[in-house]
Design an enzyme around this catalytic site. Structure first.
Site, mmCIF file in Angstrom:
data_model
loop_
_atom_site.group_PDB
_atom_site.id
_atom_site.type_symbol
_atom_site.label_atom_id
_atom_site.label_comp_id
_atom_site.label_asym_id
_atom_site.label_seq_id
_atom_site.Cartn_x
_atom_site.Cartn_y
_atom_site.Cartn_z
ATOM 1 N N HIS A 29 51.005 28.844 32.004
ATOM 2 C CA HIS A 29 50.348 29.975 32.675
ATOM 3 C C HIS A 29 49.869 31.032 31.669
ATOM 4 O O HIS A 29 48.701 31.438 31.675
ATOM 5 C CB HIS A 29 51.334 30.649 33.629
ATOM 6 C CG HIS A 29 52.113 29.726 34.501
ATOM 7 N ND1 HIS A 29 51.592 29.206 35.660
ATOM 8 C CD2 HIS A 29 53.364 29.216 34.399
ATOM 9 C CE1 HIS A 29 52.507 28.445 36.240
ATOM 10 N NE2 HIS A 29 53.585 28.426 35.497
HETATM 11 C C1 BDR Z 1 54.763 33.196 35.621
HETATM 12 O O1 BDR Z 1 56.164 33.296 35.880
HETATM 13 C C2 BDR Z 1 56.880 33.245 34.689
HETATM 14 O O2 BDR Z 1 58.070 32.511 34.838
HETATM 15 C C3 BDR Z 1 55.961 32.678 33.646
HETATM 16 O O3 BDR Z 1 56.273 33.217 32.376
HETATM 17 C C4 BDR Z 1 54.590 33.085 34.119
HETATM 18 O O4 BDR Z 1 54.219 34.342 33.598
HETATM 19 C C5 BDR Z 1 54.215 32.037 36.406
HETATM 20 O O5 BDR Z 1 54.449 32.217 37.763
#
Ligand code: BDR
Ligand code: CA
Length: 342
Positions: free
Chosen positions: A263
């Site tokens: 992400h």
């Molecule tokens: C987001 O949630 C976190 O666990 C990750 O780092 C990312 O920013 C994805 O939903």
């Protein structure tokens, strides 16, 4: 590009930080450490440790609020490991934290450099919301804001409809999206519907090691014992391998395959080059009251609310191109930092 990075480091946040450190066109002007994946002080320690591993110049790292605006903090060590960096054990650092809070870092930096700072948030929006309370002109003073958060026409990863960063601090997210209504530049928003298509595979780690000239070149797999630790020579590649392998195991435990959704590094890549993303304007609001839907991002794509769009939501990208950039940039950077030593 002068970037203020706001992170809850975090395995994928770690790769976002590396992506930016590796970018010759980017200068990280400060790092806000936000509570989320792990507690804020652990996030800050991880940020300082990564800067050391990367032999980065002095970059201010500020500690964020210990808890979200209105609810207790919830962390997710099962997703990111006991310290937030998977199986990696980052060496101790002598770097120290800024005397400023994360919110002060935001406000002071943006006020001192009007129109120049690009903000990138890859964690909950707690500290940005606190900064907006202190400086309501911040949306006009920023050059651009990029957010990893939300899920649009897509299931959540924390509740059936809510994404993690927004769900940890929904009040903060609501304040941020409200504050950017009518702003000259709409935030670029990378939601789960796109970031879950950014699937990192063991092959990508192998290619990263090759590109960095790190030996031996390893290929991790689901049958590696839990005690396996990378022994590859380049410290950046070694720690990344240990961190990401935990993320592979986590995704596999949820039957998503032996892969990891990248992400946050995707949001970093889009920050540097918005052309990597196809976007669509929408008006985004955050549900705060729903018994089942609290923390859900709701996008009005067609103006049903009669409100101006306050976000450019990423609706398309080229994941293969992203991984080419990640491997080339971070691989070359790792080699440049350690060169003949590794
Ligand atoms: C987001 O949630 C976190 O666990 C990750 O780092 C990312 O920013 C994805 O939903
Ligand atoms: Ca994150």
């Amino acid at each position: 590009m002068r970037i203020l990075l706001d992170v809850d480091t975090g395995i994928d946040d770690s790769l976002a930080l590396l992506y930016l450190l590796a970018a010759p066109e980017a200068e990280i002007v400060g790092i806000a450490s936000t509570a989320g994946n792990v507690a804020a002080d652990r996030v800050a320690a991880n940020n300082l440790a990564w800067l050391d591993i990367c032999r980065a110049p002095e970059i201010e790292v500020a500690l964020g609020a210990a808890a979200p605006l209105a609810v207790p903090l919830r962390t997710t060590e099962d997703t990111h490991g006991p310290h937030g960096v998977g199986y990696a054990e980052l060496p101790p650092t002598t770097r120290t934290l800024s005397p400023r809070s994360a919110a002060e870092l935001w406000v002071d930096t943006v006020r001192a450099n009007p129109g120049e700072i690009t903000g990138l948030c890859t964690g909950p929006l707690t500290n940005l919301a606190l900064a907006l309370r202190a400086e309501p002109a911040l949306p006009r003073l920023l050059r651009r804001l990029v957010i990893m958060g939300g899920a649009f026409n897509h299931p959540g990863n924390t509740t059936p409809t809510a994404e993690w960063n927004i769900h940890v601090d929904p009040e903060a997210a609501a304040e941020v999206f409200d504050a950017f209504s009518g702003a000259p530049q709409r935030p670029l928003v990378c939601g789960l519907d796109i970031t879950e298509s950014i699937e990192m595979l063991p092959l990508h780690l192998t290619r990263l090691a090759e590109r960095a000239g790190s030996t031996p070149v390893e290929t991790v797999g689901p049958d590696d014992p839990i005690t396996f630790r990378s022994a590859t020579s380049n410290p950046i590649v070694r720690h990344v391998t240990d961190a990401v392998r935990f993320y592979f195991d986590f995704h596999r435990s949820y039957e998503l395959g032996y892969l990891a959704h990248m992400h946050d590094p995707f949001a970093a890549a889009v920050t540097l080059d918005p052309a990597l993303a196809v976007t669509r304007p929408a008006t985004v609001a955050v549900e705060l009251n729903g018994a089942l839907t609290r923390g859900t991002t709701v996008a009005d794509w067609t103006g049903m609310w009669g409100r101006e769009p306050n976000a450019d939501i990423v609706v398309g990208t080229d994941p293969a191109e992203f991984f080419i950039r990640l491997i080339e940039r971070v691989g070359d950077f790792a080699q440049a930092v350690y060169g003949e030593e590794s």
